[in-house]
Design an enzyme around this catalytic site. Structure first.
Site, PDB file in Angstrom:
ATOM      1  CE1 TYR A 132     -27.939  18.165 -42.787  1.00  0.00           C
ATOM      2  CE2 TYR A 132     -25.997  19.552 -42.618  1.00  0.00           C
ATOM      3  CZ  TYR A 132     -26.650  18.478 -43.178  1.00  0.00           C
ATOM      4  OH  TYR A 132     -26.023  17.720 -44.117  1.00  0.00           O
ATOM      5  CE1 TYR A 171     -22.075  20.570 -42.991  1.00  0.00           C
ATOM      6  CE2 TYR A 171     -23.656  20.248 -44.746  1.00  0.00           C
ATOM      7  CZ  TYR A 171     -22.833  19.719 -43.776  1.00  0.00           C
ATOM      8  OH  TYR A 171     -22.779  18.365 -43.583  1.00  0.00           O
ATOM      9  NE  ARG A 181     -18.331  17.538 -46.365  1.00  0.00           N
ATOM     10  CZ  ARG A 181     -19.222  16.565 -46.563  1.00  0.00           C
ATOM     11  NH1 ARG A 181     -20.093  16.288 -45.644  1.00  0.00           N
ATOM     12  NH2 ARG A 181     -19.199  15.864 -47.667  1.00  0.00           N
ATOM     13  CG  HIS A 184     -23.550  16.664 -48.402  1.00  0.00           C
ATOM     14  ND1 HIS A 184     -22.730  17.687 -48.004  1.00  0.00           N
ATOM     15  CD2 HIS A 184     -24.146  16.208 -47.274  1.00  0.00           C
ATOM     16  CE1 HIS A 184     -22.829  17.835 -46.687  1.00  0.00           C
ATOM     17  NE2 HIS A 184     -23.687  16.953 -46.212  1.00  0.00           N
ATOM     18  CG  HIS A 186     -26.352  13.274 -45.086  1.00  0.00           C
ATOM     19  ND1 HIS A 186     -25.137  12.819 -44.649  1.00  0.00           N
ATOM     20  CD2 HIS A 186     -26.333  14.613 -44.907  1.00  0.00           C
ATOM     21  CE1 HIS A 186     -24.418  13.836 -44.208  1.00  0.00           C
ATOM     22  NE2 HIS A 186     -25.116  14.941 -44.350  1.00  0.00           N
TER      23      HIS A 186
HETATM   24 FE   LIG Z   1     -24.246  16.925 -44.155  1.00  0.00          FE
END
Ligand SMILES: [Fe+2]
Lengths: 264, 194
Positions: A132, A171, A181, A184, A186
């Site tokens: 991110y 990630y 995770r 995905h 968001h």
């Molecule tokens: Fe996320």
């Protein structure tokens, strides 16, 4: 429960321990369902395998409120708020981002099948390496100078949305040791009523991490969990350009009367 | 038959680069003649500040009118859109600059609708922030009357010396804020104490 570490970054438990906690809660739910307990159509606020929830979920029942005027409406968004260019996450910098270019499209509906037109859809995500653009994400995967991972879209008159992006990677996180995770995107969504407001995550079909992911598994109901998985849709793929995924989003029901609905 | 709703998932820890926007917390400018500051801190079950929450307010204007104007994301400095969003800072503190809402229906007390998102919160939580100055209206309000007296103060903001409104959010604990459920709004708490 007393011995669980409430530090959400402790990474103390093993995957096996987390998975065992998840399956015990799911079995408990299925047994309760068999005895007539209500269907759980959303995620549990109190879900201990997701360690961050331990000190942050309400411990008391939610208090029933009848919606008043403000709860029966939502803020209005329009072209002053969102530029059409914000629906393409691959053109925000000087060059092309690295990764698999995809189009994600679908409809925003309410529980009564009514499309929600002209409403704001916000999306954000990690890049093709699972990183991110956020100062708190410091794990050793590369930042892509050509990808921020933020988009905004207004639904059209038929409640449809569509955006172009790069497929995000899974990630790591510190909920437990070696925790990953599921990949995905968001989503943040508004309906006609503010009580339909929802923030959620869209997943990709066939992700091997689903079983291991306590955020995804905080939805105890198997059918409800599947509602977060997009379908691969070849009609959204374009020759030598992108693959496509379709995901329809259903908000809770509107509490307006029909006439209130019509005047919008 | 009704469609089944899409489940919620947490806003996660990494929303800061995506959801906050310039001026999100400023529904009116500080120089507006009726400008008021609504601020407070978000706390977890150990009484520790929550540094990764995101709050939204949605409210009527001073005359009790529900705004229908667009432009919240790019405010023009004149139009009151009624909606604001802000992340808390590293000490869990948030602050909005706005006007006090008027009542939308006779016999009810005016309030800000406050929505809480956070890492660790799998779904958003709703609460109402009532104004402290009109005890008569508060006492007559049917919704407040439905809340057990002991917990009612968690829904009422406090006025400080400068005229600001203070409203803390307690996700758990002795002073746990009263969070709301509405008809047709599916939300699953999981096991709770009462
Ligand atoms: Fe996320």
């Amino acid at each position: 429960m007393g011995e669980i570490d409430t530090n959400p970054d402790a990474a103390a438990a093993s995957q096996e321990e987390i998975s065992a906690e998840i399956s015990a809660l799911h079995q408990e739910y299925e047994q309760a369902r068999a005895q007539g307990a209500p269907e759980e159509t959303s995620a549990r606020l109190n879900f201990p395998p997701y360690r961050s929830s331990l000190l942050r979920h309400p411990t008391k029942s939610l208090h029933h409120a009848d919606p008043e005027d403000i709860e029966l409406h939502s803020p209005a968004f329009g072209h002053r708020d969102v530029s059409p260019l914000e629906a393409d996450l691959t053109i925000q910098h000087g060059g092309e981002p690295i990764g698999e270019r995809i189009v994600v499209a679908g409809r925003l509906l309410d529980a009564a099948w009514r499309p929600v037109p002209h409403q704001l859809v916000e999306v954000w995500q990690a890049n093709a390496a699972g990183r991110y653009i956020h100062k708190r994400d410091q794990h050793p995967a590369p930042i892509d100078p050509n990808f921020t991972g933020v988009g905004r879209i207004l639904t059209n008159a038929a409640g449809e949305y569509s955006f172009t992006t790069i497929k995000p990677a899974p990630y790591p996180w510190k909920n437990h040791h070696n925790a990953w995770r599921s990949a995905h995107i968001h989503f943040s969504l508004f309906g006609t009523d503010f009580t339909q407001r929802i923030v959620t995550q869209m997943y990709f079909p066939g992700d091997p991490l689903f079983e291991l992911d306590p955020i995804y598994q905080s939805i105890t109901d198997t059918a409800a969990r599947k509602r977060l998985i997009a379908d691969y849709d070849h009609t959204l793929s374009q020759h030598e350009w992108n693959t496509g995924y379709r995901w329809d989003i259903v908000l809770g029901g509107s509490n307006r009367t029909w006439t209130e609905q019509e005047e919008q | 038959m009704d469609l089944k709703p899409t489940p919620a998932q947490t806003v996660g820890p990494f929303f800061g680069f995506a959801l906050p926007f310039d001026g999100g917390e400023k529904l009116v400018s500080r120089s507006h003649p009726s400008a008021v500051r609504l601020h407070g801190t978000v706390y977890d079950g150990h009484g520790a500040a929550v540094p990764d929450a995101l709050l939204e307010i949605w409210q009527a204007d001073e005359h009790g009118r529900v705004p229908r104007e667009e432009g919240s994301l790019h405010r023009d400095g004149y139009t009151f859109t009624g909606w604001g969003r802000t992340p808390v800072d590293s000490t869990g503190h948030y602050s909005f600059t706005t006007v006090e809402p008027g009542t939308t229906r006779a016999g009810t007390a005016p309030y800000f609708l406050l929505t809480v998102f956070a890492r660790g919160l799998m779904d958003r939580l709703y609460t109402r922030v009532y104004l402290p100055d009109s005890p008569h209206t508060l006492e007559a309000d049917p919704f407040l009357a439905s809340v057990p007296e002991r917990r009612r103060p968690t829904l009422i903001s406090q006025r400080d010396d400068q005229g600001n409104l203070r409203f803390d959010v307690h996700l758990q604990g002795e002073h746990e804020t009263v969070f709301l459920s509405y008809p047709n709004t599916p939300q699953v708490t999981g096991p709770v104490d009462d």
